[in-house]
Design a protein around this motif. Structure first.
Motif, PDB file in Angstrom:
ATOM      1  N   LEU A 143       0.796  -1.235   0.000  1.00  0.00           N
ATOM      2  CA  LEU A 143       0.000   0.000   0.000  1.00  0.00           C
ATOM      3  C   LEU A 143       0.828   1.283   0.000  1.00  0.00           C
ATOM      4  CD1 LEU A 143      -2.693  -1.067   2.594  1.00  0.00           C
ATOM      5  CD2 LEU A 143      -3.150  -0.471   0.234  1.00  0.00           C
ATOM      6  N   HIS A 144       2.150   1.190   0.092  1.00  0.00           N
ATOM      7  CA  HIS A 144       2.923   2.402   0.405  1.00  0.00           C
ATOM      8  C   HIS A 144       2.688   3.574  -0.554  1.00  0.00           C
ATOM      9  CE1 HIS A 144       5.713   0.980  -2.649  1.00  0.00           C
ATOM     10  NE2 HIS A 144       6.337   2.131  -2.576  1.00  0.00           N
ATOM     11  N   ASP A 145       2.504   3.284  -1.853  1.00  0.00           N
ATOM     12  CA  ASP A 145       2.326   4.378  -2.820  1.00  0.00           C
ATOM     13  C   ASP A 145       0.876   4.552  -3.263  1.00  0.00           C
ATOM     14  OD1 ASP A 145       4.807   5.583  -3.060  1.00  0.00           O
ATOM     15  OD2 ASP A 145       5.508   4.251  -4.639  1.00  0.00           O
ATOM     16  N   VAL A 146      -0.066   4.041  -2.477  1.00  0.00           N
ATOM     17  CA  VAL A 146      -1.476   4.090  -2.903  1.00  0.00           C
ATOM     18  C   VAL A 146      -1.932   5.538  -3.131  1.00  0.00           C
ATOM     19  CG1 VAL A 146      -2.507   4.018  -0.565  1.00  0.00           C
ATOM     20  CG2 VAL A 146      -3.754   3.059  -2.492  1.00  0.00           C
ATOM     21  N   GLY A 147      -1.312   6.478  -2.421  1.00  0.00           N
ATOM     22  CA  GLY A 147      -1.677   7.893  -2.585  1.00  0.00           C
ATOM     23  C   GLY A 147      -1.461   8.399  -4.003  1.00  0.00           C
ATOM     24  N   LYS A 148      -0.521   7.775  -4.737  1.00  0.00           N
ATOM     25  CA  LYS A 148      -0.255   8.224  -6.110  1.00  0.00           C
ATOM     26  C   LYS A 148      -1.465   8.023  -7.017  1.00  0.00           C
ATOM     27  CE  LYS A 148       4.758   7.772  -6.316  1.00  0.00           C
ATOM     28  NZ  LYS A 148       5.912   7.130  -6.950  1.00  0.00           N
ATOM     29  N   VAL A 149      -2.210   6.943  -6.755  1.00  0.00           N
ATOM     30  CA  VAL A 149      -3.382   6.656  -7.599  1.00  0.00           C
ATOM     31  C   VAL A 149      -4.393   7.791  -7.458  1.00  0.00           C
ATOM     32  CG1 VAL A 149      -5.254   5.027  -8.070  1.00  0.00           C
ATOM     33  CG2 VAL A 149      -3.062   4.178  -7.239  1.00  0.00           C
ATOM     34  N   ASP A 184       1.635  15.519   0.194  1.00  0.00           N
ATOM     35  CA  ASP A 184       2.243  14.633  -0.807  1.00  0.00           C
ATOM     36  C   ASP A 184       1.549  13.269  -0.848  1.00  0.00           C
ATOM     37  OD1 ASP A 184       3.166  13.165   1.360  1.00  0.00           O
ATOM     38  OD2 ASP A 184       5.180  13.994   1.300  1.00  0.00           O
ATOM     39  N   HIS A 185       2.060  12.375  -1.694  1.00  0.00           N
ATOM     40  CA  HIS A 185       1.374  11.083  -1.861  1.00  0.00           C
ATOM     41  C   HIS A 185       1.433  10.233  -0.597  1.00  0.00           C
ATOM     42  CE1 HIS A 185       5.486   9.735  -3.084  1.00  0.00           C
ATOM     43  NE2 HIS A 185       5.104   8.564  -2.595  1.00  0.00           N
ATOM     44  N   GLN A 186       2.389  10.530   0.296  1.00  0.00           N
ATOM     45  CA  GLN A 186       2.437   9.798   1.572  1.00  0.00           C
ATOM     46  C   GLN A 186       1.231  10.192   2.436  1.00  0.00           C
ATOM     47  OE1 GLN A 186       6.819   9.497   3.084  1.00  0.00           O
ATOM     48  NE2 GLN A 186       6.502  11.575   2.355  1.00  0.00           N
ATOM     49  N   SER A 208       5.177   7.721   6.154  1.00  0.00           N
ATOM     50  CA  SER A 208       6.584   8.111   6.336  1.00  0.00           C
ATOM     51  C   SER A 208       7.568   7.285   5.515  1.00  0.00           C
ATOM     52  CB  SER A 208       6.942   7.997   7.824  1.00  0.00           C
ATOM     53  OG  SER A 208       6.097   8.805   8.593  1.00  0.00           O
ATOM     54  N   HIS A 209       7.107   6.614   4.461  1.00  0.00           N
ATOM     55  CA  HIS A 209       8.048   5.705   3.786  1.00  0.00           C
ATOM     56  C   HIS A 209       9.245   6.413   3.136  1.00  0.00           C
ATOM     57  CE1 HIS A 209       5.124   6.349   0.400  1.00  0.00           C
ATOM     58  NE2 HIS A 209       6.189   6.244  -0.376  1.00  0.00           N
ATOM     59  N   HIS A 210       9.094   7.710   2.825  1.00  0.00           N
ATOM     60  CA  HIS A 210      10.265   8.438   2.304  1.00  0.00           C
ATOM     61  C   HIS A 210      11.026   9.154   3.419  1.00  0.00           C
ATOM     62  CE1 HIS A 210       9.327   7.482  -1.762  1.00  0.00           C
ATOM     63  NE2 HIS A 210       8.125   8.002  -1.673  1.00  0.00           N
ATOM     64  N   LYS A 211      10.428   9.219   4.600  1.00  0.00           N
ATOM     65  CA  LYS A 211      11.085   9.874   5.732  1.00  0.00           C
ATOM     66  C   LYS A 211      10.987   8.970   6.946  1.00  0.00           C
ATOM     67  CE  LYS A 211      11.041  14.508   4.297  1.00  0.00           C
ATOM     68  NZ  LYS A 211      10.556  15.833   4.298  1.00  0.00           N
ATOM     69  N   ALA A 228      12.669  -1.513   1.233  1.00  0.00           N
ATOM     70  CA  ALA A 228      12.063  -2.307   0.152  1.00  0.00           C
ATOM     71  C   ALA A 228      11.794  -1.426  -1.066  1.00  0.00           C
ATOM     72  CB  ALA A 228      10.767  -2.950   0.641  1.00  0.00           C
ATOM     73  N   ASP A 229      11.326  -0.211  -0.815  1.00  0.00           N
ATOM     74  CA  ASP A 229      11.053   0.735  -1.902  1.00  0.00           C
ATOM     75  C   ASP A 229      12.360   1.026  -2.651  1.00  0.00           C
ATOM     76  OD1 ASP A 229       9.466   2.480  -3.397  1.00  0.00           O
ATOM     77  OD2 ASP A 229       9.789   4.176  -2.042  1.00  0.00           O
ATOM     78  N   PHE A 230      13.425   1.265  -1.893  1.00  0.00           N
ATOM     79  CA  PHE A 230      14.732   1.539  -2.505  1.00  0.00           C
ATOM     80  C   PHE A 230      15.182   0.349  -3.366  1.00  0.00           C
ATOM     81  CE2 PHE A 230      19.335   1.160  -2.517  1.00  0.00           C
ATOM     82  CZ  PHE A 230      19.701   2.386  -3.050  1.00  0.00           C
TER      83      PHE A 230
END
Ligand SMILES: [Fe+2]
Ligand SMILES: [Fe+2]
Length: 282
Positions: A143-149, A184-186, A208-211, A228-230
């Motif tokens: 689900l980490h990037d679900v905000g992008k959708v 942001d998308h987060q 917070s996946h980017h921070k 995992a994202d990296f």
């Protein structure tokens, strides 16, 4: 402008449909201690396409069973309820994710591959660092990037400003989104996860996946998703236009007690993920 978009996005999240009826019933049954594998397989078997996908997932190398699983009830017994929940969830979300996310330079299906890749990589890392809930890591990765959708549907003309800012200043999208929109998308993704009743640790990992240093409730889970994202970005999995602009945060590695060599090994182990996803989703 930012506030106006934010209001529209929040309304959209409020109106988001719950998961599909079948997935909902199956998920409910997995939570009910009185339900059996047969009860759950009965619900899943209503949908042959869904059944085929559950079996394909159960037979994927990531679950590592020597013999072939041929029935849903067998898959449930072997996979266990927790894993079954992840499988049902992944399959249910596929339709939601399976769109072109043009603003991010992602073709149709790219974000889905990135998300499943991140779910599998999170699972891999969680196992390695002995995180107590491997399936929770899977869900947070998924689900980490679900905000992008959601963001993609609303940012219209702002997206060009975000792209421009990201390009001219070499900023990751999350940063450029925040500067142009005020969120942001987060932020958006964590709101979607709240609406879908995911627990607060999963919500935090998305937020917070980017921070990862912002995480307070379960910093380990957020760090797992961050790494995992990296890994997925390093493998070029659903990389989009901003992929290489996200650095790997040292704090996350320290927290998980992983050194660079171990990260290289994890990237190597995760290499098969791409192939695995194609198989699962075939
Ligand atoms: Fe992200
Ligand atoms: Fe991502």
């Amino acid at each position: 402008m930012g506030r106006d978009i934010e209001q529209r996005i929040l309304k959209e999240i409020k109106d988001l449909p719950p998961f599909s009826a079948i997935a909902n019933r199956a998920l409910k049954l997995t939570k009910d201690p009185r339900s059996s594998a047969i009860d759950i397989s009965r619900v899943i078997s209503y949908d042959p396409a869904f059944t085929a996908r559950v079996l394909r997932m159960a037979n994927s190398a990531y679950y590592g069973f020597a013999r072939k699983v041929t029935t849903v009830s067998e898959a449930i017994v072997i996979l266990g309820y927790e894993t079954l929940k992840s499988v049902v969830l992944a399959l249910t979300l596929q339709n939601f994710y399976d769109k072109e996310v043009r603003g991010y330079g992602l073709e149709r299906g790219d974000l889905w591959k990135h998300s499943v890749g991140c779910a599998l990589a999170s699972r891999l890392i969680a196992g390695q660092v002995k995180y107590p809930s491997i399936e929770e890591a899977f869900v947070a990765g998924l689900l980490h990037d679900v905000g992008k959708v959601i963001l993609n549907q609303f940012v219209g003309e702002e997206i060009s400003k975000i792209i421009e800012l990201s390009g001219s200043e070499g900023l990751p999208f999350a940063e450029a989104e925040k500067r142009v929109l005020g969120f942001d998308h987060q932020d958006i993704g964590s709101k979607v996860a709240e609406k879908w009743n995911f627990n607060e640790k999963v919500v935090e990992a998305i937020r917070s996946h980017h921070k990862p240093d912002r995480a307070k409730k379960d910093p380990e889970l957020t760090a797992i998703v961050h790494v995992a994202d990296f890994i997925c970005l390093s493998l070029g999995l659903g990389i989009g236009s901003d992929g290489m602009l996200y650095p790997l945060k040292k704090e996350a590695l320290d927290l998980l007690k992983l050194d660079e060599l171990e990260i290289d090994n994890l990237i190597f182990s995760a290499y098969n993920i791409t192939e695995e996803i194609e198989k699962i989703l075939a």
